[in-house]
Design an enzyme around this catalytic site. Structure first.
Site, PDB file in Angstrom:
ATOM      1  CE  LYS A  54     -13.758-144.971  87.146  1.00 12.56           C
ATOM      2  NZ  LYS A  54     -14.300-145.589  85.938  1.00 12.56           N
ATOM      3  CD  GLN A  98     -17.680-145.627  84.286  1.00 14.78           C
ATOM      4  OE1 GLN A  98     -16.743-144.937  84.668  1.00 14.78           O
ATOM      5  NE2 GLN A  98     -17.772-146.913  84.598  1.00 14.78           N
ATOM      6  CG  ASP A 121     -10.139-147.007  81.252  1.00 17.26           C
ATOM      7  OD1 ASP A 121      -9.833-147.217  82.435  1.00 17.26           O
ATOM      8  OD2 ASP A 121     -11.206-146.470  80.907  1.00 17.26           O
TER       9      ASP A 121
END
Ligand code: NAD
Length: 294
Positions: A54, A98, A121
Site C-alpha cells: 500500500k 491493518q 476503508d
C-alpha cells in the site's frame, strides 16, 4: 470454450494511472499532497506485506504515506490515542488500520474511532449508513474493485441476478449494498441488480448459485465453488485468497469452473490488485473532501 479471464492486474494499473494523473492535476491546482496513514500492530507477516504494498502504491501515484508500527502488546487505549492524533492531523487524509488486529484488542472500538472523513476503508458506521442509503461518501475498496472490473469489461449488472457468497462487513455485505443501488457513480447499468446473499447457514447452496448470472465468492474456503454450482456462461468473481502450501488460490475451483463459466477472475491477479487501486482512489477523495472543510 474456456471462460474469458478478467485481468485484475491490468484493470488495477489502468485505475492507478488515472488516479496518478488526477493527483498531479490536484496538486497543480494547489491541493495538498494526499497522505495515507497506515497503522500496523504486531508482526503478522502477511499484514506487513500488505502494508508495504500500500505504501509503495501511494508513492507510485504521487501520494504520501506514513506507517505507524506498534508492538503486539499495544493496548486498545494507546491505539485510540494514536487515532485521535491522526484524526486531528491536517496533513493526514486517509487512515487505514491493518486487519486483523492482534487478539485482545477491541477491533470494533478501534475502527469506530477513525474519523468518517478519513475512513478510506469505509468501515465507519456513518459511511456504511450512507452507502446503504444510496449516497456513499467512500465506496469500500474490495467491493468497489469487484464492480470496477465488471464495469470495465462491460458486464452489465442492471436486472441481473447476482449471488454473493459471504456476508462479512468487509466484502459480502457492502458489495450487496452497492449492487442493489440505482447508481453508485458508474452508471445505472453497473448497479440495479437483484442480489442474493448466502452465508455459512445457507441451505441448498448449489441450487441458489446455479440461478446466478454473476456469482461472487468471498468466503475463504479453497475449492468451495465447483463446476456444478455454476450456470453455463455465468460470470464468476473469486474474491477469496487462500494459501494452500506455497500457492495462493481462491474460493473457486479454477480448473473446473473455467470450462463452464463465461467470464472468470483468476487468483492471484484478479480482484486482489483492485483493492489497493480503490484505496488510492479513496485517499485522493478523502483529501478533496477535507479541502472543502479546511
Ligand atoms: P470472513 O471470514 O469475514 O467471512 C466469510 C464469510 O463466508 C462469512 O460471512 C460466512 O458466513 C461465509 N461462509 C462460510 N462458509 C460458507 C459457505 N459454505 N457458503 C457460503 N458462505 C459461507 O471473510 P472475508 O473477510 O469476507 O474474506 C473472504 C475471503 O476473501 C478470504 O479468503 C479473504 O482472504 C478474501 N479477501 C480478499 C480481498 C481482496 O483484496 N481480494 C479482500 C478481503 C478479503
Amino acid at each position: 470454450m474456456p471462460a474469458m479471464l478478467l485481468d485484475g492486474k491490468k484493470t488495477a494499473s489502468e485505475i492507478r494511472a488515472e488516479v496518478a494523473s488526477e493527483v498531479e492535476q490536484w496538486k497543480k491546482q494547489g491541493g495538498k499532497t494526499p497522505k495515507l496513514a497506515a497503522v500496523l500492530v504486531g508482526d503478522d507477516p502477511a499484514s506487513q506485506v500488505y502494508v508495504r504494498n500500500k505504501e509503495r502504491a501511494c508513492a507510485q501515484v504521487g501520494m504520501a504515506s506514513e506507517l505507524f508500527r506498534l508492538p503486539v502488546a499495544t493496548s486498545t487505549e494507546a491505539l485510540l490515542e494514536l487515532l485521535e492524533q491522526l484524526n486531528n492531523d491536517p496533513y493526514v487524509h486517509g487512515i487505514l488500520v491493518q486487519l486483523p488486529l492482534p487478539y485482545g484488542l477491541d477491533t470494533q472500538r478501534i475502527l469506530d474511532a477513525v474519523a468518517p472523513n478519513k475512513d478510506v476503508d469505509a468501515f465507519a458506521p456513518e459511511n456504511v449508513g450512507l452507502l446503504v442509503q444510496g449516497r456513499p461518501r467512500f465506496l469500500p475498496c474490495t467491493p468497489h474493485g469487484v464492480v470496477q472490473i465488471l464495469a470495465r469489461y462491460g458486464i452489465v449488472l442492471e436486472g441481473k441476478h447476482v449471488v454473493v457468497l459471504g456476508r462479512s462487513d468487509i466484502v459480502g455485505k457492502p458489495l450487496a449494498n452497492m449492487l442493489v443501488q440505482k447508481d453508485i457513480g458508474l452508471g445505472p447499468q453497473y448497479a440495479n441488480a437483484s442480489v442474493t446473499i448466502c452465508h455459512s447457514k445457507s441451505q441448498n447452496l448449489a441450487a441458489i448459485t446455479r440461478t446466478a448470472d454473476v456469482l461472487v465468492a468471498a468466503v475463504g474456503k479453497p475449492g468451495l465453488v465447483s463446476a456444478d454450482m455454476v450456470r453455463p456462461g455465468a460470470v464468476v468473481i473469486d474474491v477469496g485468497i487462500n494459501r494452500v502450501g506455497e500457492k495462493l488460490v481462491g474460493d473457486v475451483d479454477f480448473d473446473e469452473v473455467s470450462s463452464v463459466a463465461g467470464h472468470l477472475t483468476p487468483v492471484p491477479g484478479g480482484v486482489g490488485p483492485l483493492t489497493i487501486a480503490m484505496l488510492l482512489r479513496n485517499t485522493l477523495l478523502a483529501c478533496q473532501i477535507q479541502a472543502l472543510v479546511d
